[in-house]
Design an enzyme around this catalytic site. Structure first.
Site, PDB file in Angstrom:
ATOM      1  N   ASP A  43       0.838  -1.170   0.195  1.00  0.00           N
ATOM      2  CA  ASP A  43       0.090   0.093  -0.022  1.00  0.00           C
ATOM      3  C   ASP A  43       0.808   1.299   0.004  1.00  0.00           C
ATOM      4  O   ASP A  43       1.900   1.185   0.619  1.00  0.00           O
ATOM      5  CB  ASP A  43      -0.880   0.054   1.353  1.00  0.00           C
ATOM      6  CG  ASP A  43      -1.820   0.912   1.149  1.00  0.00           C
ATOM      7  OD1 ASP A  43      -2.346   1.336   0.029  1.00  0.00           O
ATOM      8  OD2 ASP A  43      -2.471   1.356   2.206  1.00  0.00           O
ATOM      9  N   TRP A  48       2.863   7.909  -2.569  1.00  0.00           N
ATOM     10  CA  TRP A  48       4.318   8.165  -2.877  1.00  0.00           C
ATOM     11  C   TRP A  48       4.559   9.019  -4.234  1.00  0.00           C
ATOM     12  O   TRP A  48       5.382   9.790  -3.858  1.00  0.00           O
ATOM     13  CB  TRP A  48       4.939   6.837  -2.792  1.00  0.00           C
ATOM     14  CG  TRP A  48       6.483   6.875  -3.137  1.00  0.00           C
ATOM     15  CD1 TRP A  48       7.359   6.890  -1.988  1.00  0.00           C
ATOM     16  CD2 TRP A  48       7.117   6.738  -4.238  1.00  0.00           C
ATOM     17  NE1 TRP A  48       8.808   6.840  -2.647  1.00  0.00           N
ATOM     18  CE2 TRP A  48       8.514   6.941  -3.868  1.00  0.00           C
ATOM     19  CE3 TRP A  48       6.781   7.156  -5.738  1.00  0.00           C
ATOM     20  CZ2 TRP A  48       9.435   6.992  -4.956  1.00  0.00           C
ATOM     21  CZ3 TRP A  48       7.840   7.007  -6.732  1.00  0.00           C
ATOM     22  CH2 TRP A  48       9.040   6.900  -6.180  1.00  0.00           C
ATOM     23  N   ARG A  56       0.371   8.934 -10.323  1.00  0.00           N
ATOM     24  CA  ARG A  56       0.309   7.614  -9.653  1.00  0.00           C
ATOM     25  C   ARG A  56       0.756   6.269 -10.278  1.00  0.00           C
ATOM     26  O   ARG A  56       1.318   5.307  -9.489  1.00  0.00           O
ATOM     27  CB  ARG A  56      -1.232   7.363  -9.067  1.00  0.00           C
ATOM     28  CG  ARG A  56      -1.932   8.384  -8.294  1.00  0.00           C
ATOM     29  CD  ARG A  56      -3.532   8.119  -8.342  1.00  0.00           C
ATOM     30  NE  ARG A  56      -3.732   6.831  -7.659  1.00  0.00           N
ATOM     31  CZ  ARG A  56      -3.874   6.487  -6.371  1.00  0.00           C
ATOM     32  NH1 ARG A  56      -3.412   7.571  -5.618  1.00  0.00           N
ATOM     33  NH2 ARG A  56      -4.152   5.302  -5.915  1.00  0.00           N
ATOM     34  N   HIS A  60       3.126   3.087  -8.589  1.00  0.00           N
ATOM     35  CA  HIS A  60       2.827   1.656  -8.990  1.00  0.00           C
ATOM     36  C   HIS A  60       4.028   1.183  -9.768  1.00  0.00           C
ATOM     37  O   HIS A  60       4.431  -0.146  -9.231  1.00  0.00           O
ATOM     38  CB  HIS A  60       1.433   1.417  -9.871  1.00  0.00           C
ATOM     39  CG  HIS A  60       0.404   1.993  -9.337  1.00  0.00           C
ATOM     40  ND1 HIS A  60       0.001   1.661  -7.777  1.00  0.00           N
ATOM     41  CD2 HIS A  60      -0.570   2.768  -9.750  1.00  0.00           C
ATOM     42  CE1 HIS A  60      -1.307   2.173  -7.854  1.00  0.00           C
ATOM     43  NE2 HIS A  60      -1.683   2.934  -8.696  1.00  0.00           N
ATOM     44  N   GLU A  90     -12.216  -4.839  -4.628  1.00  0.00           N
ATOM     45  CA  GLU A  90     -12.916  -3.191  -4.632  1.00  0.00           C
ATOM     46  C   GLU A  90     -11.702  -2.440  -5.614  1.00  0.00           C
ATOM     47  O   GLU A  90     -12.311  -1.199  -5.691  1.00  0.00           O
ATOM     48  CB  GLU A  90     -12.365  -2.881  -3.284  1.00  0.00           C
ATOM     49  CG  GLU A  90     -13.468  -3.362  -2.182  1.00  0.00           C
ATOM     50  CD  GLU A  90     -13.083  -4.911  -1.725  1.00  0.00           C
ATOM     51  OE1 GLU A  90     -14.245  -5.514  -1.578  1.00  0.00           O
ATOM     52  OE2 GLU A  90     -11.980  -5.125  -1.728  1.00  0.00           O
ATOM     53  N   TRP A  92     -11.351  -2.227  -8.578  1.00  0.00           N
ATOM     54  CA  TRP A  92     -12.072  -1.990  -9.913  1.00  0.00           C
ATOM     55  C   TRP A  92     -12.594  -0.856  -9.756  1.00  0.00           C
ATOM     56  O   TRP A  92     -13.116   0.099 -10.895  1.00  0.00           O
ATOM     57  CB  TRP A  92     -13.263  -3.157 -10.136  1.00  0.00           C
ATOM     58  CG  TRP A  92     -12.437  -4.389 -10.484  1.00  0.00           C
ATOM     59  CD1 TRP A  92     -12.666  -5.471  -9.359  1.00  0.00           C
ATOM     60  CD2 TRP A  92     -11.792  -4.749 -11.497  1.00  0.00           C
ATOM     61  NE1 TRP A  92     -12.050  -6.568  -9.829  1.00  0.00           N
ATOM     62  CE2 TRP A  92     -11.509  -6.248 -11.110  1.00  0.00           C
ATOM     63  CE3 TRP A  92     -11.305  -4.190 -12.904  1.00  0.00           C
ATOM     64  CZ2 TRP A  92     -10.713  -6.987 -12.060  1.00  0.00           C
ATOM     65  CZ3 TRP A  92     -10.498  -5.042 -13.627  1.00  0.00           C
ATOM     66  CH2 TRP A  92     -10.426  -6.369 -13.534  1.00  0.00           C
ATOM     67  N   LEU A 154       9.886 -21.282  -2.472  1.00  0.00           N
ATOM     68  CA  LEU A 154       9.235 -20.505  -2.082  1.00  0.00           C
ATOM     69  C   LEU A 154       7.761 -20.440  -2.941  1.00  0.00           C
ATOM     70  O   LEU A 154       7.876 -20.310  -4.222  1.00  0.00           O
ATOM     71  CB  LEU A 154       9.514 -18.914  -2.212  1.00  0.00           C
ATOM     72  CG  LEU A 154       8.781 -17.639  -1.933  1.00  0.00           C
ATOM     73  CD1 LEU A 154       8.474 -17.665  -0.250  1.00  0.00           C
ATOM     74  CD2 LEU A 154       9.354 -16.534  -2.201  1.00  0.00           C
ATOM     75  N   GLU A 230       0.614 -12.196  13.625  1.00  0.00           N
ATOM     76  CA  GLU A 230       1.231 -11.109  14.103  1.00  0.00           C
ATOM     77  C   GLU A 230       1.281  -9.925  13.018  1.00  0.00           C
ATOM     78  O   GLU A 230       1.301 -10.342  11.872  1.00  0.00           O
ATOM     79  CB  GLU A 230       2.737 -11.589  14.617  1.00  0.00           C
ATOM     80  CG  GLU A 230       2.645 -12.639  15.592  1.00  0.00           C
ATOM     81  CD  GLU A 230       2.317 -12.103  17.036  1.00  0.00           C
ATOM     82  OE1 GLU A 230       2.536 -10.673  17.251  1.00  0.00           O
ATOM     83  OE2 GLU A 230       1.604 -12.709  17.677  1.00  0.00           O
TER      84      GLU A 230
END
Length: 266
Positions: A43, A48, A56, A60, A90, A92, A154, A230
């Site tokens: 986020d 930023w 924006r 990204h 959300e 979209w 991973l 956590e």
């Protein structure tokens, strides 16, 4: 109340110390006590960029570089599972142009990174309502999953068009269908049955959730799986999040006493 509880956390749970070098952090890390599963809500990309007077989309794109660093460190540390929140159900609602940029970045990232991911034995596991993704994005996701399906290192869960509530709804519908067909009895439903119908079926719940950008919410992410996870929160925006921030989160995790509803050990 949530903010008040967060105030009881160690200070480094919500901040980063830039003066500590990566090597120093690595020396402090106990490899034997690493979390098995780390989840991240990526986020702050837009904020930023705006703070820098940039579009924006620049945030990204820079955020993709942060993701690349985090995945590489997870591989180096031999973490077992990493789940990132890449695009929610959300999202979209955002402007059409921004959604297109995000989808194009997804395609670009997977096409550029899949060779290295496979070379590092990473298995890409996309999760969410993938059928609703644009054709090119869906094709890139399918390609990455197919090419990496036999990798044993991973497990890289990428949540795309994902929502915790829609995931639970899917699980309830599938369980209901099994009851209807006689393959499952109502009294046989337990937590394991529900877990087996989630996108993360067969994987352990996250030990650690990392949320950058100073927000205090789970944003419809892994609602079932986060029951005893956590949390590590930081004001650092995602494009500025890197190896040092991840190491700090892991170190803080290692200092915590996980009780799972029980009492502290003497």
């Amino acid at each position: 109340m949530f903010k008040r509880l967060l105030g009881n956390r160690p200070k480094n749970a919500v901040s980063t110390k830039k003066s500590i070098s990566e090597d120093e952090l690595l020396k402090q890390l106990d490899i034997a006590k690493l979390p098995v599963h780390v989840a991240i809500i990526m986020d702050g990309n837009g904020r930023w960029a705006i703070r820098r007077g940039a579009p924006r989309s620049f945030g990204h794109r820079t955020g993709v570089n942060a993701l690349r660093q985090v995945v590489k460190l997870c591989v180096e540390l031999k973490l077992k599972h990493l789940t990132v929140y890449a695009f929610s159900t959300e999202n979209w609602k955002r402007p059409h142009e921004e959604v297109n940029i995000l989808m194009n970045l997804l395609v670009e990232y997977l096409n550029k990174e899949i060779d290295e991911l496979c070379a590092n034995n990473v298995r890409v596991h996309p999760m969410g309502i993938l059928s609703d993704l644009p054709d090119k994005a869906r094709e890139a996701v399918d390609m990455a999953a197919r090419r990496s399906k036999n990798n044993t290192g991973l497990v890289f869960n990428v949540a795309l068009n994902y929502g915790g509530r829609s995931e639970l709804l899917k699980a309830v519908q599938e369980i209901g269908q099994k009851i209807s067909s006689g393959d499952l009895k109502v009294e046989e439903i337990n937590e394991q049955v529900i877990a087996d119908h989630l996108y993360t079926a067969g994987q352990p719940d996250p030990d650690l959730l990392i949320r950058p950008a100073g927000d205090y919410r789970v944003s419809n992410f892994l609602l079932w799986q986060l029951a005893y996870t956590e949390f590590w929160l930081t004001n650092t925006l995602w494009p500025d999040f890197g190896r040092k921030e991840l190491l700090q989160a892991l170190l803080d995790f290692q200092r915590r006493e996980r009780r799972f509803g029980g009492l502290l050990k003497n």
